[in-house]
Enzyme design. Structure first.
Site, mmCIF file in Angstrom:
data_model
loop_
_atom_site.group_PDB
_atom_site.id
_atom_site.type_symbol
_atom_site.label_atom_id
_atom_site.label_comp_id
_atom_site.label_asym_id
_atom_site.label_seq_id
_atom_site.Cartn_x
_atom_site.Cartn_y
_atom_site.Cartn_z
ATOM 1 N N SER A 125 1.189 -1.371 0.053
ATOM 2 C CA SER A 125 0.189 -0.380 -0.109
ATOM 3 C C SER A 125 1.431 0.984 -0.040
ATOM 4 C CB SER A 125 -1.036 -0.076 1.133
ATOM 5 O OG SER A 125 -1.667 1.467 1.644
ATOM 6 N N CYS A 174 -11.310 0.074 8.563
ATOM 7 C CA CYS A 174 -12.533 -0.882 7.721
ATOM 8 C C CYS A 174 -13.619 -2.190 8.312
ATOM 9 C CB CYS A 174 -11.793 -2.901 7.071
ATOM 10 S SG CYS A 174 -9.975 -2.095 6.688
#
Length: 404
Positions: A203, A328
């Protein structure tokens, strides 16, 4: 000291000032704004060169060849491309996949989708410290197993899996090995020239780069093939079509370059502060660290405070930005599936807080956090009849609560 104190670096990091400054040079008409796929003029050539430099920085940090780096929109897309891409390409060899119950949702939900398409997935339960049992992993491999996906560092509990040992088992059985390294790149040394890993997701924003950009490492020798999931102009050697976001890629490249130079010093600083936080909180009664402390990334501390409701504690800790579970899933009131997989009961799973430290965390902030958590836990327990019962020596598990 600035409030609220940010201790949620595992969710995202602010872009480093040097990264933001570099990105600005690739956005406007005064800078390098061309399309790297435009081969007929200088604007395209300059953009392509910038992408190549960034690709090299990313490859350098992980010990890879720059030709093995495929740019994506983030680690979630990288996970999807790796798992779906390999599963679809190699499905004639078999349709069995192995993963772990504590993986990120981007891996678990991708596997669920493949199950709907007729693949079979084995979800291994981790040991109580969060680590995968290597014997169980080996026993799960079947003749039709084509792929295994095990994350390097867990996003909630920070435990480090032995990907070298798992990779060796995969090599023995000719199983493709995917690693989600979103939380480990830039925190742990990784050398893919030596590690038996075939696919690795990364990422940008977990390393002080921009959001919306990620990469997938795809091994060239022995070569790993993927079926694309996004079709179009055939960019990224046909694996991921779409005009390359030069400013994002440059930002990610710069973030990885900085990490390579500063990682050792930065992780020593962060680990020292994490240990200071742990030492300040460990003496609170009925406090449990989730996951192995021995095999753990230096920036993470996940603690359950028994007899304290996690959401109440979060509200009492308004001055610090932390999460219960991962970012998340922190909006849901369900207990963390990661902690449940370790064997924690609902109460302990609900009372967990994840502290994740980073580049800009200071000693002053940690000391403030220790004092705040101690007083918040005490205050909430003083209000709790369950805490009173516990202090009186009543065994909670033997109480039959009446339903109303």
């Amino acid at each position: 000291m600035k409030f609220p104190i940010y201790l949620d670096y595992a969710a995202t990091c602010p872009a480093d000032d040097r990264v933001a400054e570099k990105m600005m040079q690739y956005l406007t008409r005064d800078g390098i704004f061309g399309n790297p796929a435009s081969r007929s003029h200088k604007f395209g050539w300059q953009a392509e060169e910038a992408v190549d430099i960034a690709r090299n920085h990313i490859a350098d940090l992980i010990g890879a060849d720059s030709r093995e780096i495929v740019f994506t929109s983030g680690a979630t897309e990288s996970d999807n491309l790796a798992i779906k891409g390999a599963a679809h390409f190699y499905q004639t060899k078999g349709k069995h996949i192995i993963t772990c119950k504590t993986e990120h949702k981007a891996v678990l939900d991708t596997c669920r989708q493949l199950e709907r398409e007729g693949f079979e997935v084995t979800y291994l339960a981790p040991k109580s410290d969060g680590l995968v049992d290597l014997d169980e992993f080996r026993a799960a491999i079947r003749p039709d197993t084509i792929l295994a996906s095990i994350m390097h560092v867990n996003n909630e509990i920070g435990v480090i899996q032995d990907i070298e040992a798992i990779g060796k088992i995969c090599r023995e059985h000719k199983v493709i090995f995917h690693v989600d390294a979103t939380q480990s790149v830039g925190k742990l040394p990784i050398n893919l020239a030596e590690l038996p890993v075939d696919l690795m997701s990364m990422s940008g924003h977990k390393l002080y780069g921009p959001k919306g950009i990620g990469a997938l490492y795809v091994r060239r020798k022995p070569r790993v093939r993927l079926e694309a999931i996004i079709h179009g102009g055939g960019h990224e050697r046909g694996m991921r079509s779409g005009t390359l976001a030069v400013h994002q890629i440059v930002g990610m490249g710069e973030a990885y370059r900085i990490c390579k130079e500063e990682m050792a010093e930065e992780m020593a600083h962060v680990t020292k502060l994490r240990d200071r936080l742990y030492n300040g909180l460990k003496d609170i009664e009925e406090t449990y660290v989730n996951g192995s402390m021995e095999h753990r990334v230096g920036s993470n501390l996940n603690i359950s405070f028994n007899f304290v409701e996690g959401e109440s504690l979060m509200m009492a800790l308004r001055d610090i930005a932390v999460s219960s579970g991962s970012a998340c899933t922190s909006a849901s009131l369900e207990p963390s599936y990661v902690l449940r997989a370790l064997g924690l009961n609902d109460e302990l799973a609900h009372s967990s807080i994840r502290f994740s430290l980073g580049r800009y965390t200071t000693e002053e902030e940690i000391d403030y956090t220790i004092d705040l958590v101690k007083s918040a836990v005490k205050k909430l327990r003083d209000l709790s009849p369950l805490w009173d019962m516990f202090k009186e020596g009543i065994d909670m598990s033997k109480i039959e609560w009446s339903a109303h």
